[in-house]
Design an enzyme around this catalytic site. Structure first.
Site, PDB file in Angstrom:
ATOM      1  N   CYS A  78      27.180 -11.900 -57.013  1.00 18.77           N
ATOM      2  CA  CYS A  78      26.559 -10.684 -56.486  1.00 18.77           C
ATOM      3  C   CYS A  78      27.606  -9.574 -56.316  1.00 18.77           C
ATOM      4  O   CYS A  78      28.064  -9.016 -57.300  1.00 18.77           O
ATOM      5  CB  CYS A  78      25.816 -10.989 -55.184  1.00 18.77           C
ATOM      6  SG  CYS A  78      24.601  -9.711 -54.757  1.00 18.77           S
ATOM      7  N   HIS A 166      22.286 -15.357 -56.503  1.00 12.95           N
ATOM      8  CA  HIS A 166      22.982 -16.240 -55.567  1.00 12.95           C
ATOM      9  C   HIS A 166      22.735 -17.709 -55.934  1.00 12.95           C
ATOM     10  O   HIS A 166      21.708 -18.285 -55.557  1.00 12.95           O
ATOM     11  CB  HIS A 166      22.528 -15.983 -54.132  1.00 12.95           C
ATOM     12  CG  HIS A 166      23.035 -14.699 -53.574  1.00 12.95           C
ATOM     13  ND1 HIS A 166      24.235 -14.604 -52.895  1.00 12.95           N
ATOM     14  CD2 HIS A 166      22.527 -13.450 -53.612  1.00 12.95           C
ATOM     15  CE1 HIS A 166      24.435 -13.352 -52.533  1.00 12.95           C
ATOM     16  NE2 HIS A 166      23.416 -12.623 -52.960  1.00 12.95           N
ATOM     17  N   GLU A 168      24.139 -20.243 -54.740  1.00 10.67           N
ATOM     18  CA  GLU A 168      24.374 -21.130 -53.593  1.00 10.67           C
ATOM     19  C   GLU A 168      23.114 -21.439 -52.794  1.00 10.67           C
ATOM     20  O   GLU A 168      23.074 -22.423 -52.052  1.00 10.67           O
ATOM     21  CB  GLU A 168      25.445 -20.536 -52.671  1.00 10.67           C
ATOM     22  CG  GLU A 168      25.052 -19.276 -51.911  1.00 10.67           C
ATOM     23  CD  GLU A 168      25.317 -17.998 -52.692  1.00 10.67           C
ATOM     24  OE1 GLU A 168      25.425 -16.931 -52.048  1.00 10.67           O
ATOM     25  OE2 GLU A 168      25.405 -18.049 -53.943  1.00 10.67           O
ATOM     26  N   SER A 220      30.355 -34.359 -25.910  1.00 12.56           N
ATOM     27  CA  SER A 220      29.159 -33.601 -25.541  1.00 12.56           C
ATOM     28  C   SER A 220      27.878 -34.377 -25.823  1.00 12.56           C
ATOM     29  O   SER A 220      26.807 -33.993 -25.368  1.00 12.56           O
ATOM     30  CB  SER A 220      29.123 -32.290 -26.336  1.00 12.56           C
ATOM     31  OG  SER A 220      28.916 -32.558 -27.710  1.00 12.56           O
ATOM     32  N   GLY A 221      27.999 -35.458 -26.585  1.00  7.94           N
ATOM     33  CA  GLY A 221      26.809 -36.168 -27.047  1.00  7.94           C
ATOM     34  C   GLY A 221      26.361 -35.695 -28.408  1.00  7.94           C
ATOM     35  O   GLY A 221      25.490 -36.300 -29.027  1.00  7.94           O
ATOM     36  N   GLY A 222      26.957 -34.593 -28.905  1.00  9.82           N
ATOM     37  CA  GLY A 222      26.603 -34.051 -30.203  1.00  9.82           C
ATOM     38  C   GLY A 222      27.341 -34.738 -31.334  1.00  9.82           C
ATOM     39  O   GLY A 222      28.264 -35.532 -31.123  1.00  9.82           O
ATOM     40  N   VAL A 223      26.969 -34.399 -32.565  1.00  7.92           N
ATOM     41  CA  VAL A 223      27.507 -35.100 -33.725  1.00  7.92           C
ATOM     42  C   VAL A 223      28.994 -34.825 -33.914  1.00  7.92           C
ATOM     43  O   VAL A 223      29.762 -35.739 -34.265  1.00  7.92           O
ATOM     44  CB  VAL A 223      26.703 -34.737 -34.991  1.00  7.92           C
ATOM     45  CG1 VAL A 223      26.768 -33.258 -35.291  1.00  7.92           C
ATOM     46  CG2 VAL A 223      27.181 -35.532 -36.193  1.00  7.92           C
ATOM     47  N   ASP A 224      29.450 -33.584 -33.687  1.00  7.57           N
ATOM     48  CA  ASP A 224      30.847 -33.248 -33.978  1.00  7.57           C
ATOM     49  C   ASP A 224      31.815 -34.028 -33.095  1.00  7.57           C
ATOM     50  O   ASP A 224      32.744 -34.674 -33.589  1.00  7.57           O
ATOM     51  CB  ASP A 224      31.082 -31.743 -33.815  1.00  7.57           C
ATOM     52  CG  ASP A 224      30.231 -30.910 -34.743  1.00  7.57           C
ATOM     53  OD1 ASP A 224      29.820 -31.445 -35.785  1.00  7.57           O
ATOM     54  OD2 ASP A 224      29.966 -29.737 -34.433  1.00  7.57           O
ATOM     55  N   SER A 225      31.624 -33.964 -31.787  1.00  4.63           N
ATOM     56  CA  SER A 225      32.547 -34.667 -30.893  1.00  4.63           C
ATOM     57  C   SER A 225      32.416 -36.177 -31.043  1.00  4.63           C
ATOM     58  O   SER A 225      33.401 -36.912 -30.924  1.00  4.63           O
ATOM     59  CB  SER A 225      32.309 -34.255 -29.435  1.00  4.63           C
ATOM     60  OG  SER A 225      31.026 -34.644 -28.981  1.00  4.63           O
ATOM     61  N   SER A 226      31.215 -36.664 -31.358  1.00  2.00           N
ATOM     62  CA  SER A 226      31.021 -38.109 -31.522  1.00  2.00           C
ATOM     63  C   SER A 226      31.748 -38.630 -32.755  1.00  2.00           C
ATOM     64  O   SER A 226      32.425 -39.671 -32.705  1.00  2.00           O
ATOM     65  CB  SER A 226      29.521 -38.432 -31.626  1.00  2.00           C
ATOM     66  OG  SER A 226      28.832 -38.039 -30.457  1.00  2.00           O
TER      67      SER A 226
END
Length: 535
Positions: A78, A166, A168, A220-226
């Site tokens: 683009c 685009h 992507e 935090s219980g979230g995917v990243d920190s887990s």
């Protein structure tokens, strides 16, 4: 390690280009347009992103092409395609109206390496106000639509390509194929970037980085920190201590459920119930920003107090991912937003920072989690705001309001997980590209509503009352709003078109089962102009 450099000119889909390249198991880095990494022997190709600007405008972003032209294969998307055409002697002009939406490549140059294995009349996604009206000398058209003559072009004697559309976005049917043709066939990418390889190399690097030192990590219980915790646990075992703080603003039963999950994963976790502290400090506070500051400081206070009990800790680990780092810099390279979950603590406590996921996109984090055998419900968990339910309660915070919202939200989220629908065509491709595990049968996949959306939650309008009739009595209670959005990166989001039958059932269940609620609404606002969260 081989890498593709993506130069960012400010497009909202630049991160999506990076994700698509990573899906090809090829490493890439996104850099501000004016920060090209010179003298890096690992670079094998360059992609120029789109932009909201016009290449001929006074404030247009330009680059010194002598840094890349003739040294690496180049693909302009683009604005990137227009910039090359404009810079090299072609013409780019305003069409007067913006072209946005689906188009088809009616003409494609036979045998062109960039268009290899394209379907006839391949669908593409346009989003532009300017168009290339004349190619530079020595360039030729390789694809056209009914309205865009130079939908794709190539330099005759150089490894330079440009596409007006685009590739992507998932609406471009052969978009991933085009990126593969460029990254693999043209640039020579070896496609060795995989979750298993990442786990193996990262565990080795963490052992070298940390050694026998002790590390603390805020969960935090979230995917990243887990996922970060499981990776570190593989590398250093019991030298990792995780701290999970209950601020009283988690989802229903989440504190207990997450601790059980972490125990099954073999993690050394300290669970701290500080809900009374947070309720006390939030009492009477209505203003959203004050809520956030109180919760942020409260978390730091609790985390610091618990961390001090761990003798010999030298590292603070965080689940920072690649989009966090990209968003921390604008295209001029200046810091505009800090994403440290416990900002200020490393310096305050004299700790070094450890970020094992700093090169991963969210979907890659999930793929890494699966490769390590983590439970699917942890891996596919929706993003959840750092301040928790405090920003989903409009008004001051009380334990009773939290109870009402937790009950309503629990019914809603469980309903999304249980309600399954069949998808085909573009809808199925979008879900599969997002990394949702599903088997296609007869051109269809069956997935839950939860897995079809980016983020969902209930909002309690606690400063608003509405009249209702329940049984033979008149009621005057709170409305609850339901929010669900689809997105690829949370930079933009569209409201999810949930089935009417599902919304009717959830509304009925919440009103009948949650004391204090007599009305349910559904939020049909997109981002922008609205945000995903209400506060």
């Amino acid at each position: 390690m081989q890498k593709i450099i993506i130069l960012d000119f400010g497009s909202q889909t630049t991160q999506l280009i990076g994700r698509r390249v990573r899906e090809l198991n090829t490493f890439c880095e996104i850099m501000p347009y004016n920060k090209f990494p010179k003298n890096d022997p690992d670079i094998i190709g360059v992609i120029l992103s789109g932009s909201p600007l016009s290449v001929y405008a006074d404030d247009a972003f330009h680059i010194d092409f002598s840094e890349i032209r003739g040294k690496y294969p180049i693909l302009g998307i683009c604005y990137g395609a227009q910039l090359m055409a404009h810079t090299f002697g072609g013409k780019v002009e305003s069409e007067g109206t913006r072209e946005y939406g689906r188009a088809n490549l009616g003409f494609m140059e036979e045998g062109n390496v960039l268009l290899k294995d394209f379907a006839p009349n391949s669908q593409v996604w346009m989003s532009h106000g300017d168009t290339i009206t004349q190619l530079p000398e020595g360039f030729r058209c390789i694809a056209s639509t009914s309205t865009v003559k130079f939908a794709a072009y190539q330099a005759n004697d150089e490894k330079i390509w440009g596409v007006q559309y685009h590739p992507e976005v998932f609406h471009s049917i052969d978009g991933t194929q085009l990126l593969k043709n460029f990254v693999v066939d043209i640039c020579g990418g070896v496609q060795d970037w995989s979750p298993d390889m990442f786990v193996e190399t990262t565990v080795k690097e963490l052992k070298e980085q940390v050694g026998d030192d002790k590390v603390i990590l805020g969960l935090s219980g979230g995917v990243d920190s887990s996922v970060a915790a499981v990776l570190l646990n593989k590398a250093i075992g019991k030298n990792l201590t995780c701290i999970f703080v209950n601020n009283g603003l988690l989802r229903k039963n989440e504190f207990e459920d997450v601790l059980k999950d972490y125990e099954c994963l073999g993690l050394n976790v300290i669970g701290v119930d500080a809900s009374e502290k947070f309720y006390s400090e939030l009492a009477g506070v209505h203003e959203p920003e004050r809520k956030r500051k109180i919760i942020g400081k409260g978390f730091i206070d609790v985390f610091e107090a618990e961390a001090k009990k761990i003798e010999g800790a030298k590292w603070l680990a965080q689940g920072t991912i690649y989009p966090d780092r990209i968003e921390s810099l604008n295209i001029t390279g200046k810091v505009i937003k800090s994403h440290h979950n416990v900002g200020g603590l490393p310096e305050k406590m004299g700790l070094a920072l450890c970020e094992p996921l700093k090169w991963l996109f969210k979907d890659e984090v999930r793929r890494v989690g699966r490769s390590m055998g983590m439970p699917e419900h942890l891996i596919t968990r929706h993003p959840f705001p750092g301040p928790g339910l405090a920003v989903r309660i409009l008004g001051d915070i009380t334990p009773e309001k939290v109870r009402v919202l937790q009950d309503a939200d629990d019914i809603y989220i469980r309903g999304l997980r249980e309600w399954k629908t069949k998808l085909s065509g573009e809808d199925a491709r979008r879900v599969l590209q997002a990394g949702v595990p599903a088997d296609m049968k007869d051109g269809e996949i069956e997935v839950s509503l939860y897995d079809q959306i980016w983020q969902a939650g209930a909002i309690l309008l606690s400063d608003v009352k509405s009249v209702g009739v329940m049984g033979d009595e008149r009621t005057y209670e709170n409305p609850v709003a339901l929010r669900a959005v689809t997105s690829s990166d949370a930079m933009t989001a569209d409201w999810a078109k949930l089935p009417y039958e599902f919304l009717a059932k959830v509304s009925n269940d919440i009103i009948n089962k949650v004391k204090g609620v007599n009305r349910v609404c559904y939020d049909i606002s997109s981002k922008p102009p609205a945000t995903i969260e209400w506060e």
